[in-house]
Scaffold this active site. Structure first.
Site, PDB file in Angstrom:
ATOM      1  CG  HIS A 194     -38.245  26.951  81.222  1.00 13.11           C
ATOM      2  ND1 HIS A 194     -38.265  26.678  82.567  1.00 13.11           N
ATOM      3  CD2 HIS A 194     -36.937  27.144  80.897  1.00 13.11           C
ATOM      4  CE1 HIS A 194     -37.017  26.702  83.020  1.00 13.11           C
ATOM      5  NE2 HIS A 194     -36.194  26.987  82.037  1.00 13.11           N
ATOM      6  CG  ASP A 250     -41.758  25.465  82.710  1.00  8.51           C
ATOM      7  OD1 ASP A 250     -40.740  24.848  82.383  1.00  8.51           O
ATOM      8  OD2 ASP A 250     -41.734  26.640  83.129  1.00  8.51           O
ATOM      9  CG  HIS A 293     -40.737  30.196  82.959  1.00  6.66           C
ATOM     10  ND1 HIS A 293     -39.663  29.350  83.012  1.00  6.66           N
ATOM     11  CD2 HIS A 293     -40.270  31.359  82.445  1.00  6.66           C
ATOM     12  CE1 HIS A 293     -38.585  29.961  82.541  1.00  6.66           C
ATOM     13  NE2 HIS A 293     -38.925  31.178  82.186  1.00  6.66           N
ATOM     14  CE1 TYR A 294     -44.717  23.526  85.450  1.00  3.39           C
ATOM     15  CE2 TYR A 294     -46.293  23.224  83.681  1.00  3.39           C
ATOM     16  CZ  TYR A 294     -45.318  22.720  84.530  1.00  3.39           C
ATOM     17  OH  TYR A 294     -44.970  21.400  84.456  1.00  3.39           O
ATOM     18  CB  THR A 295     -45.249  29.116  89.630  1.00  4.51           C
ATOM     19  OG1 THR A 295     -46.624  28.707  89.776  1.00  4.51           O
ATOM     20  CG2 THR A 295     -45.173  30.554  89.143  1.00  4.51           C
ATOM     21  CD  GLU A 336     -41.708  31.143  86.609  1.00  3.47           C
ATOM     22  OE1 GLU A 336     -42.712  30.399  86.579  1.00  3.47           O
ATOM     23  OE2 GLU A 336     -40.533  30.740  86.596  1.00  3.47           O
TER      24      GLU A 336
HETATM   25 ZN   LIG Z   1     -39.833  27.352  83.772  1.00  2.00          ZN
END
Ligand SMILES: [Zn+2]
Length: 242
Positions: free
Chosen positions: A142, A152, A36-38, A100
């Site tokens: 994700h 993401d 993921h990215y935040t 993340e």
């Molecule tokens: Zn995500």
């Protein structure tokens, strides 16, 4: 100083620990890793991932400088994937390790991922993949597991670097056929067989493109995406991948 070394002794890969209250018990063994990215500034992201009112978490957070923070022990079910599906598994949180990446996301000025961050991710992910014998095809974005809702970590994520270390499926080097799918319906069935939830067809095609043909993400089924998908499935059927 004990930095939260676990029984696997991977404390050299994990620099900090800031435990989140947002987890519960797994109902499935770990068979996946989700990236993921935040989409938030560093401190806000860590606050949110540990805020009981936010109700979200991940197992690890990696800063752009490459500092790895453990948020949830790996044997617990972190809350990162939300409503999602991959290869028929609908409780992705129960079956995955969630990571993340500190990053502004598409909303905050989408940009390349920091090299130091990827340098920290690779050994961490390598240890995870080895620990649980995670198939390469189950190291996913994700957006792969929730194509209707998420984009993401996005098209700039360096999958090629992970693939160099055998940590995800590589992009097929050569495509054996042009357009093997006679129609969009056949493509969608193949996409579902590969692992995607195709409930929202265009979004599912976009997610596939974002991962496998990031140069053009338009949700349209063209000969190139058809050939890539066919090759991925062919390699799996031949036992070259899993
Ligand atoms: Zn995500």
């Amino acid at each position: 100083m004990d930095r939260g070394a676990d029984s696997f002794g991977n404390d050299d890969l994990v620099h900090d620990e800031r435990l989140s209250p947002n987890f519960n018990e797994r109902r499935l063994p770990v068979t996946m890793a989700v990236l993921h990215y935040t989409e938030l500034p560093h401190d806000e992201a860590l606050d949110r991932l540990t805020d009981p009112d936010a109700g979200v978490s991940a197992h690890y957070f990696i800063s752009e400088q490459g500092r790895v923070t453990r948020l949830v022990p790996e044997d617990k079910r972190a809350w990162h994937a939300g409503i999602s599906c991959w290869r028929g598994v609908t409780d992705v949180n129960s079956a995955s390790i969630g990571i993340e990446l500190d990053h502004p996301g598409h909303a905050g000025g989408y940009r390349e991922f920091a090299p130091a961050q990827i340098d920290a991710l690779i050994p961490l992910l390598a240890a995870i993949v080895k620990r649980y014998d995670i198939p390469r095809a189950n190291v996913v974005a994700h957006s792969d597991v929730a194509p209707a809702r998420k984009i993401d970590p996005g098209e700039l994520f360096p999958w090629d670097r992970l693939a160099e270390y055998g940590l995800c499926l590589p992009k097929p080097a050569k495509l054996e056929l042009g357009d093997p799918f006679q129609n969009d319906g056949a493509f969608m069935l193949a996409l579902e067989r590969f692992g995607y939830d195709i409930t929202e067809a265009t979004k599912a095609v976009e997610a596939f493109q974002r991962r496998w043909r990031p140069e053009i993400i338009d949700g349209a089924i063209d000969g190139q995406v058809g050939a890539i998908l066919f090759q991925l499935l062919l390699d799996r059927d031949r036992g070259l991948t899993r």
